[in-house]
Scaffold this motif. Structure first.
Motif, PDB file in Angstrom:
ATOM      1  N   PHE A  93       0.950  -1.036  -0.202  1.00 56.96           N
ATOM      2  CA  PHE A  93       0.303   0.236   0.251  1.00 56.96           C
ATOM      3  C   PHE A  93       0.620   1.397   0.245  1.00 56.96           C
ATOM      4  N   ASN A  94       1.246   2.203  -0.946  1.00 54.44           N
ATOM      5  CA  ASN A  94       1.626   3.260  -1.172  1.00 54.44           C
ATOM      6  C   ASN A  94       0.736   4.718  -0.838  1.00 54.44           C
ATOM      7  N   ASN A  95      -0.742   4.321  -0.284  1.00 60.11           N
ATOM      8  CA  ASN A  95      -1.023   5.763  -0.081  1.00 60.11           C
ATOM      9  C   ASN A  95      -1.192   5.545   1.468  1.00 60.11           C
ATOM     10  N   LYS A  96      -1.440   7.398   1.734  1.00 63.29           N
ATOM     11  CA  LYS A  96      -1.338   7.430   3.769  1.00 63.29           C
ATOM     12  C   LYS A  96      -2.109   6.857   4.247  1.00 63.29           C
ATOM     13  N   ARG A  97      -3.360   7.372   3.768  1.00 65.45           N
ATOM     14  CA  ARG A  97      -4.831   7.194   4.862  1.00 65.45           C
ATOM     15  C   ARG A  97      -5.136   5.876   5.591  1.00 65.45           C
TER      16      ARG A  97
ATOM     17  N   GLY B 167       4.011   6.733   8.505  1.00 67.28           N
ATOM     18  CA  GLY B 167       3.797   8.137   7.938  1.00 67.28           C
ATOM     19  C   GLY B 167       2.896   7.282   7.295  1.00 67.28           C
ATOM     20  N   PHE B 168       1.833   7.140   8.131  1.00 66.19           N
ATOM     21  CA  PHE B 168       0.380   6.248   7.911  1.00 66.19           C
ATOM     22  C   PHE B 168      -0.734   7.532   8.393  1.00 66.19           C
ATOM     23  N   GLU B 169      -1.143   7.689   8.169  1.00 63.73           N
ATOM     24  CA  GLU B 169      -2.307   8.841   8.430  1.00 63.73           C
ATOM     25  C   GLU B 169      -3.999   7.698   8.927  1.00 63.73           C
ATOM     26  N   VAL B 170      -3.776   7.783  10.369  1.00 62.13           N
ATOM     27  CA  VAL B 170      -4.619   5.802  11.047  1.00 62.13           C
ATOM     28  C   VAL B 170      -6.086   7.103  12.083  1.00 62.13           C
ATOM     29  N   ASN B 171      -7.340   6.611  10.957  1.00 62.95           N
ATOM     30  CA  ASN B 171      -8.368   6.653  12.291  1.00 62.95           C
ATOM     31  C   ASN B 171      -8.818   5.161  12.319  1.00 62.95           C
ATOM     32  N   THR B 172      -9.959   5.050  13.512  1.00 65.27           N
ATOM     33  CA  THR B 172      -9.847   4.169  13.888  1.00 65.27           C
ATOM     34  C   THR B 172     -11.744   3.868  14.282  1.00 65.27           C
TER      35      THR B 172
ATOM     36  N   ARG C 144     -11.442   6.277  -2.458  1.00 65.04           N
ATOM     37  CA  ARG C 144     -10.857   5.042  -2.766  1.00 65.04           C
ATOM     38  C   ARG C 144      -9.836   4.625  -3.161  1.00 65.04           C
ATOM     39  N   LYS C 145      -8.857   5.663  -2.794  1.00 59.99           N
ATOM     40  CA  LYS C 145      -7.143   5.073  -2.532  1.00 59.99           C
ATOM     41  C   LYS C 145      -7.232   4.699  -1.618  1.00 59.99           C
TER      42      LYS C 145
END
Length: 355
Positions: free
Chosen positions: A33-37, A62-67, A96-97
């Motif tokens: 997975f190359n994107n952030k969110r 470097g990932f943006e994370v929600n739970t 969708r990314k």
């Protein structure tokens, strides 16, 4: 580390089995997975024990994370909870990314996977199963679904993850009942495809014995499922073998409103009942049901059919996904390790299931 790859015509994905892989999960996910969110979908129990550590690990890469956290238990596999998950995905600005991580047992895997399959017409997702049942079975093969009041998994899809990451160390915090719940599915695999695995299970006497070979057990089960799914992705034939014990098992779960028995406990009863009956009919090798019963008792699993209204059981069985207009496909075994599918007329089903 054990590594398998599920190879399908439209998609292939890896299954990695390694103790402690959760501690390096961000590094592994960056490979696919190359994107952030990323949005993690989990349940309250898993979130309480592992949620913060997983989130912090991902953020460190470097990932943006929600739970999104839901109530633990089968009742969360509902359209109401699914709608709430959709709304939380919208609130988080999901596109969708982005990526969903299904982080939990079979309920979370099915719910999160179905949300991924349907939200915005499809979002990539990863499975990180935390229960034994999910690690050996439900996280692999792309079957995702929610339940209706009239039956289990009646609204679903086939939608495969980008990867499955299995950490056997996560099982150390699993309550004993749910560890044994997963062992019912291990026994299922051995009954339908692997006599050697069945015999290895007979040699286990303590939980220490089990955890000494748990990696190998998980690998054996995943390898069996991978092989079956590759031959029959959409459950048109051989994949039905994976439902051994499930016809009665799903009916028991529904009859008790998904509260009296865990999935594995219900399947355990289903396996024993159908084998005992098929043995009496001369279909299955004599003594097979006793051998299965011995294993079920060892892992503290039930085997006797509880007192249920017979008509309620038959109604649930007729709604089974293996049911056709005039018949139902039952999974039977000749002996341990040798299984087959038999099409039964619906009016004769009771003869094959109940003594």
């Amino acid at each position: 580390m054990y590594k398998l790859e599920v190879k399908l015509p439209q998609k292939s994905y890896p299954i990695l089995i390694k103790r402690g892989i959760i501690n390096d999960i961000g590094n592994e996910i960056k490979k696919v997975f190359n994107n952030k969110r990323i949005i993690i979908i989990t349940d309250h129990n898993v979130q309480r024990i592992y949620g913060e550590a997983l989130s912090e690990n991902l953020k460190s890469y470097g990932f943006e994370v929600n739970t999104i956290s839901v109530e633990a238990g089968e009742n969360s596999k509902s359209l109401d909870v699914l709608t709430d998950v959709y709304n939380q995905l919208l609130d988080a600005g999901m596109t969708r990314k982005d990526m969903i991580i299904a982080f939990g047992g079979g309920v979370v895997g099915d719910l999160a996977g179905f949300a991924a399959a349907t939200f915005l017409r499809g979002i990539r997702y990863i499975q990180i199963p935390t229960s034994l049942l999910a690690q050996i079975d439900s996280s692999i093969g792309g079957k995702v679904a929610v339940n209706l009041s009239r039956g289990k998994n009646l609204v679903g899809n086939f939608y495969h993850p980008e990867a499955v990451y299995i950490d056997p160390d996560l099982l150390k915090t699993l309550p004993e009942r749910f560890l044994h719940d997963g062992m019912a599915e291990v026994i299922k695999y051995s009954c339908i495809k692997d006599k050697e695995l069945f015999n290895r299970l007979r040699e286990i006497n303590t939980e220490l014995d089990l955890f000494t070979i748990i990696n190998e057990i998980i690998y054996s089960c995943c390898n069996i499922k991978k092989g079956i799914v590759e031959k029959d992705e959409k459950e048109a034939g051989e994949r039905m073998l994976l439902n051994f014990g499930h016809t009665i098992g799903h009916a028991i779960e529904k009859a008790f409103n998904y509260e009296g028995y865990t999935h594995g406990e219900a399947v355990a009863i289903g396996m024993y009942c159908i084998v005992r009956k098929s043995e009496s009919m001369g279909i299955t090798k004599e003594g097979t049901s006793d051998s299965i019963k011995e294993l079920l008792v060892k892992f503290k699993l039930p085997f006797e059919l509880p007192k249920i209204d017979f008509n309620i059981l038959l109604e649930a069985i007729n709604l089974d996904k293996k049911s056709e207009s005039e018949s139902i496909n039952l999974v039977l075994i000749n002996e341990i390790g040798e299984s087959f599918i038999k099409k039964i007329e619906k009016e004769k089903v009771a003869q094959y299931l109940f003594s």
